[in-house]
Design a protein around this motif. Structure first.
Motif, PDB file in Angstrom:
ATOM      1  N   CYS A 239     -14.571  -2.945 -31.686  1.00  0.00           N
ATOM      2  CA  CYS A 239     -15.535  -4.028 -31.481  1.00  0.00           C
ATOM      3  C   CYS A 239     -16.210  -3.859 -30.128  1.00  0.00           C
ATOM      4  O   CYS A 239     -15.575  -3.430 -29.158  1.00  0.00           O
ATOM      5  CB  CYS A 239     -14.813  -5.373 -31.543  1.00  0.00           C
ATOM      6  N   ALA A 240     -17.494  -4.201 -30.071  1.00  0.00           N
ATOM      7  CA  ALA A 240     -18.218  -4.153 -28.808  1.00  0.00           C
ATOM      8  C   ALA A 240     -18.460  -5.579 -28.296  1.00  0.00           C
ATOM      9  O   ALA A 240     -17.523  -6.364 -28.198  1.00  0.00           O
ATOM     10  CB  ALA A 240     -19.515  -3.365 -28.968  1.00  0.00           C
ATOM     11  N   HIS A 241     -19.720  -5.936 -28.032  1.00  0.00           N
ATOM     12  CA  HIS A 241     -20.016  -7.178 -27.311  1.00  0.00           C
ATOM     13  C   HIS A 241     -20.129  -8.408 -28.211  1.00  0.00           C
ATOM     14  O   HIS A 241     -20.102  -9.528 -27.712  1.00  0.00           O
ATOM     15  CB  HIS A 241     -21.321  -6.996 -26.527  1.00  0.00           C
ATOM     16  N   LEU A 242     -20.276  -8.211 -29.513  1.00  0.00           N
ATOM     17  CA  LEU A 242     -20.495  -9.336 -30.415  1.00  0.00           C
ATOM     18  C   LEU A 242     -19.433  -9.371 -31.522  1.00  0.00           C
ATOM     19  O   LEU A 242     -19.708  -9.047 -32.678  1.00  0.00           O
ATOM     20  CB  LEU A 242     -21.897  -9.261 -31.041  1.00  0.00           C
ATOM     21  N   PRO A 243     -18.219  -9.783 -31.195  1.00  0.00           N
ATOM     22  CA  PRO A 243     -17.166  -9.815 -32.217  1.00  0.00           C
ATOM     23  C   PRO A 243     -17.464 -10.792 -33.347  1.00  0.00           C
ATOM     24  O   PRO A 243     -16.967 -10.613 -34.461  1.00  0.00           O
ATOM     25  CB  PRO A 243     -15.918 -10.245 -31.437  1.00  0.00           C
ATOM     26  N   CYS A 244     -18.276 -11.820 -33.091  1.00  0.00           N
ATOM     27  CA  CYS A 244     -18.631 -12.761 -34.150  1.00  0.00           C
ATOM     28  C   CYS A 244     -19.409 -12.080 -35.268  1.00  0.00           C
ATOM     29  O   CYS A 244     -19.417 -12.569 -36.408  1.00  0.00           O
ATOM     30  CB  CYS A 244     -19.435 -13.925 -33.581  1.00  0.00           C
ATOM     31  N   ILE A 245     -20.034 -10.944 -34.970  1.00  0.00           N
ATOM     32  CA  ILE A 245     -20.748 -10.171 -35.980  1.00  0.00           C
ATOM     33  C   ILE A 245     -19.931  -8.974 -36.438  1.00  0.00           C
ATOM     34  O   ILE A 245     -19.803  -8.703 -37.635  1.00  0.00           O
ATOM     35  CB  ILE A 245     -22.107  -9.693 -35.420  1.00  0.00           C
ATOM     36  N   GLU A 246     -19.349  -8.251 -35.488  1.00  0.00           N
ATOM     37  CA  GLU A 246     -18.696  -6.987 -35.823  1.00  0.00           C
ATOM     38  C   GLU A 246     -17.290  -7.169 -36.373  1.00  0.00           C
ATOM     39  O   GLU A 246     -16.874  -6.438 -37.274  1.00  0.00           O
ATOM     40  CB  GLU A 246     -18.672  -6.086 -34.582  1.00  0.00           C
ATOM     41  N   GLN A 247     -16.554  -8.161 -35.857  1.00  0.00           N
ATOM     42  CA  GLN A 247     -15.172  -8.395 -36.302  1.00  0.00           C
ATOM     43  C   GLN A 247     -14.922  -9.896 -36.466  1.00  0.00           C
ATOM     44  O   GLN A 247     -14.041 -10.467 -35.812  1.00  0.00           O
ATOM     45  CB  GLN A 247     -14.181  -7.805 -35.293  1.00  0.00           C
ATOM     46  N   PRO A 248     -15.677 -10.568 -37.341  1.00  0.00           N
ATOM     47  CA  PRO A 248     -15.529 -12.023 -37.452  1.00  0.00           C
ATOM     48  C   PRO A 248     -14.158 -12.465 -37.944  1.00  0.00           C
ATOM     49  O   PRO A 248     -13.675 -13.532 -37.537  1.00  0.00           O
ATOM     50  CB  PRO A 248     -16.641 -12.418 -38.432  1.00  0.00           C
ATOM     51  N   GLU A 249     -13.526 -11.686 -38.804  1.00  0.00           N
ATOM     52  CA  GLU A 249     -12.202 -12.079 -39.298  1.00  0.00           C
ATOM     53  C   GLU A 249     -11.185 -12.084 -38.167  1.00  0.00           C
ATOM     54  O   GLU A 249     -10.383 -13.022 -38.039  1.00  0.00           O
ATOM     55  CB  GLU A 249     -11.755 -11.137 -40.416  1.00  0.00           C
ATOM     56  N   ALA A 250     -11.207 -11.040 -37.338  1.00  0.00           N
ATOM     57  CA  ALA A 250     -10.266 -10.960 -36.221  1.00  0.00           C
ATOM     58  C   ALA A 250     -10.532 -12.065 -35.212  1.00  0.00           C
ATOM     59  O   ALA A 250      -9.598 -12.680 -34.687  1.00  0.00           O
ATOM     60  CB  ALA A 250     -10.367  -9.588 -35.550  1.00  0.00           C
ATOM     61  N   LEU A 251     -11.805 -12.343 -34.940  1.00  0.00           N
ATOM     62  CA  LEU A 251     -12.138 -13.404 -33.991  1.00  0.00           C
ATOM     63  C   LEU A 251     -11.719 -14.762 -34.534  1.00  0.00           C
ATOM     64  O   LEU A 251     -11.149 -15.589 -33.808  1.00  0.00           O
ATOM     65  CB  LEU A 251     -13.637 -13.385 -33.696  1.00  0.00           C
ATOM     66  N   ALA A 252     -11.973 -15.006 -35.814  1.00  0.00           N
ATOM     67  CA  ALA A 252     -11.596 -16.282 -36.416  1.00  0.00           C
ATOM     68  C   ALA A 252     -10.084 -16.481 -36.393  1.00  0.00           C
ATOM     69  O   ALA A 252      -9.602 -17.595 -36.130  1.00  0.00           O
ATOM     70  CB  ALA A 252     -12.102 -16.353 -37.853  1.00  0.00           C
ATOM     71  N   GLU A 253      -9.337 -15.424 -36.630  1.00  0.00           N
ATOM     72  CA  GLU A 253      -7.870 -15.528 -36.603  1.00  0.00           C
ATOM     73  C   GLU A 253      -7.381 -15.930 -35.216  1.00  0.00           C
ATOM     74  O   GLU A 253      -6.500 -16.791 -35.079  1.00  0.00           O
ATOM     75  CB  GLU A 253      -7.244 -14.207 -37.023  1.00  0.00           C
ATOM     76  N   LEU A 254      -7.966 -15.326 -34.180  1.00  0.00           N
ATOM     77  CA  LEU A 254      -7.568 -15.670 -32.816  1.00  0.00           C
ATOM     78  C   LEU A 254      -7.938 -17.113 -32.486  1.00  0.00           C
ATOM     79  O   LEU A 254      -7.131 -17.855 -31.909  1.00  0.00           O
ATOM     80  CB  LEU A 254      -8.233 -14.719 -31.828  1.00  0.00           C
ATOM     81  N   ILE A 255      -9.140 -17.516 -32.844  1.00  0.00           N
ATOM     82  CA  ILE A 255      -9.585 -18.870 -32.514  1.00  0.00           C
ATOM     83  C   ILE A 255      -8.778 -19.916 -33.275  1.00  0.00           C
ATOM     84  O   ILE A 255      -8.353 -20.928 -32.701  1.00  0.00           O
ATOM     85  CB  ILE A 255     -11.093 -19.019 -32.794  1.00  0.00           C
ATOM     86  N   GLN A 256      -8.528 -19.678 -34.551  1.00  0.00           N
ATOM     87  CA  GLN A 256      -7.789 -20.654 -35.339  1.00  0.00           C
ATOM     88  C   GLN A 256      -6.338 -20.767 -34.884  1.00  0.00           C
ATOM     89  O   GLN A 256      -5.773 -21.874 -34.827  1.00  0.00           O
ATOM     90  CB  GLN A 256      -7.866 -20.308 -36.820  1.00  0.00           C
ATOM     91  N   GLY A 257      -5.732 -19.650 -34.524  1.00  0.00           N
ATOM     92  CA  GLY A 257      -4.386 -19.701 -33.977  1.00  0.00           C
ATOM     93  C   GLY A 257      -4.348 -20.486 -32.680  1.00  0.00           C
ATOM     94  O   GLY A 257      -3.432 -21.274 -32.427  1.00  0.00           O
ATOM     95  N   PHE A 258      -5.358 -20.289 -31.846  1.00  0.00           N
ATOM     96  CA  PHE A 258      -5.470 -21.002 -30.576  1.00  0.00           C
ATOM     97  C   PHE A 258      -5.693 -22.494 -30.800  1.00  0.00           C
ATOM     98  O   PHE A 258      -5.097 -23.332 -30.118  1.00  0.00           O
ATOM     99  CB  PHE A 258      -6.636 -20.397 -29.794  1.00  0.00           C
ATOM    100  N   MET A 259      -6.502 -22.829 -31.789  1.00  0.00           N
ATOM    101  CA  MET A 259      -6.775 -24.244 -32.099  1.00  0.00           C
ATOM    102  C   MET A 259      -5.523 -24.954 -32.598  1.00  0.00           C
ATOM    103  O   MET A 259      -5.335 -26.157 -32.351  1.00  0.00           O
ATOM    104  CB  MET A 259      -7.874 -24.345 -33.145  1.00  0.00           C
ATOM    105  N   ARG A 260      -4.653 -24.245 -33.312  1.00  0.00           N
ATOM    106  CA  ARG A 260      -3.457 -24.866 -33.885  1.00  0.00           C
ATOM    107  C   ARG A 260      -2.392 -25.159 -32.834  1.00  0.00           C
ATOM    108  O   ARG A 260      -1.478 -25.962 -33.056  1.00  0.00           O
ATOM    109  CB  ARG A 260      -2.872 -23.983 -34.982  1.00  0.00           C
ATOM    110  N   GLN A 261      -2.476 -24.476 -31.692  1.00  0.00           N
ATOM    111  CA  GLN A 261      -1.486 -24.686 -30.642  1.00  0.00           C
ATOM    112  C   GLN A 261      -1.646 -26.074 -30.031  1.00  0.00           C
ATOM    113  O   GLN A 261      -2.765 -26.569 -29.900  1.00  0.00           O
ATOM    114  CB  GLN A 261      -1.625 -23.608 -29.566  1.00  0.00           C
ATOM    115  N   ALA A 262      -0.525 -26.647 -29.633  1.00  0.00           N
ATOM    116  CA  ALA A 262      -0.574 -27.987 -29.021  1.00  0.00           C
ATOM    117  C   ALA A 262      -1.296 -27.941 -27.693  1.00  0.00           C
ATOM    118  O   ALA A 262      -1.284 -26.947 -26.982  1.00  0.00           O
ATOM    119  CB  ALA A 262       0.845 -28.476 -28.822  1.00  0.00           C
TER     120      ALA A 262
END
Length: 262
Positions: A239-262
Motif C-alpha cells: 500500500c502507498a499513500h491512499l489505503p482507502c483506495i488501495e487496501q480498503p479491507e485492511a484499513l476497515a479492519e484496523l478502524i473497526q477493531g479500533f472502534m470496538r475498543q473501550a
C-alpha cells in the motif's frame, strides 16, 4: 449530495447515519482529492457505523477557493460543519492534509473527539522548500504538470500495473480540482507544524501508514505517533499513500477493531 454554507462558502458533504451516533466517523480527505476516495472503505465498514464525508475547502464540490486560505480556515470549516449538523462527539479520521486538519481541530475543539485515526499523515508534511518548489511548478505548468508524480506517491507500482484504469481516474480527480484551492492547500501544508499539538492528545489514537507511502513514509508517521501518549501504530502492506483506495479491507479492519475498543 448535501450542501451547507459554512464560514461564508458552500461545503459539500454526505451524512450516512445519525449525527449523534456513538459510532460516527468523520473523514477528512487529502490534497487533490474529494470525499469519493473514502467510498471503497465505506463499502467495507459495518452497517452499524455512521459516516460523515465532506469535501475540504477548494476541493470537490466545496467552494471557498477564490480567496487564499490556510490551515486555520480548514480547521474552522470542519468545526463549523460539525456544529451545523449537531455533532457533539465523533471519531475523526484524516488522510494526509486531512490528518493535519484533525490535529488542528483537536487543538481548537477537543470537546468534539471520541477517538482519532491519523492515516498517512504527520505533524508536518514535507518542508517549506519542497512546498515552495511545488507551488512554483504548478503555478507555471498547472495541475497536469504535477499529476504523474502525485500518482507515483499515491499508489504502489503493482496498483499502477494491475489497476491502470483506476489510476487514470484518480489522476483526473486531481487535475480537475480547483487550481487556486490546490495551491492554497499546498501553502497551508507548507506553513503547518503540529509537533506541539500531538503530545496534548488524550483520546485513543490510531496511526496508520502504507508500507510504500512516498508522501509520508512509515518512519515519518511513526515519529508523529510516538509523540501521542498511548497511540497505536500500524503498517498496511502492499500500500502507498491512499489505503482507502488501495487496501480498503485492511484499513476497515484496523478502524473497526479500533472502534470496538473501550
Amino acid at each position: 449530495m448535501a450542501f451547507k454554507t459554512i464560514n461564508g462558502h458552500v461545503m459539500h458533504y454526505e451524512l450516512i447515519g445519525e449525527a449523534k451516533a456513538k459510532n460516527l466517523i468523520v473523514f477528512s480527505n487529502g490534497l487533490g482529492t474529494d470525499f469519493r476516495i473514502w467510498l471503497p472503505l465505506f463499502d467495507e465498514l459495518g452497517e452499524d457505523v455512521s459516516v460523515l464525508l465532506y469535501d475540504s475547502r477548494g476541493h470537490g464540490l466545496s467552494g471557498g477557493a477564490n480567496t487564499p486560505f490556510g490551515m486555520d480556515d480548514l480547521v474552522a470549516d470542519l468545526a463549523g460543519l460539525c456544529d451545523e449538523l449537531g455533532i457533539r462527539k465523533a471519531t475523526f479520521c484524516g488522510l494526509s492534509v486531512g490528518g493535519l486538519v484533525c490535529q488542528g481541530l483537536w487543538s481548537k475543539r477537543s470537546d468534539l473527539f471520541r477517538k482519532l485515526v491519523l492515516c498517512d499523515t504527520a505533524p508536518q508534511i514535507g518542508s517549506p522548500e519542497i512546498w515552495n518548489e511545488r507551488i512554483a511548478g504548478i503555478e507555471k505548468g498547472g495541475l497536469e504538470s504535477a499529476a504523474d508524480n502525485a500518482m507515483a506517491r499515491w499508489f504502489t507500482p503493482a496498483f499502477h500495473e494491475d489497476r491502470a484504469d483506476e489510476v487514470a481516474g484518480y489522476r483526473l480527480m486531481m487535475t480537475r480540482q480547483s487550481l487556486a484551492g490546490y495551491l492554497s492547500t499546498c501553502a497551508a501544508l507548507r506553513d503547518t507544524d503540529f509537533s506541539d499539538v500531538l503530545p496534548t492528545i488524550t483520546v485513543p489514537t490510531l496511526a496508520i501508514v502504507g508500507d510504500q507511502d512516498g508522501s509520508t513514509p512509515p518512519d515519518t508517521v511513526k515519529m508523529g505517533a510516538d509523540l501521542i501518549p498511548g497511540a497505536v501504530f500500524e503498517i498496511i502492506e502492499d500500500c502507498a499513500h491512499l489505503p482507502c483506495i488501495e487496501q480498503p479491507e485492511a484499513l476497515a479492519e484496523l478502524i473497526q477493531g479500533f472502534m470496538r475498543q473501550a
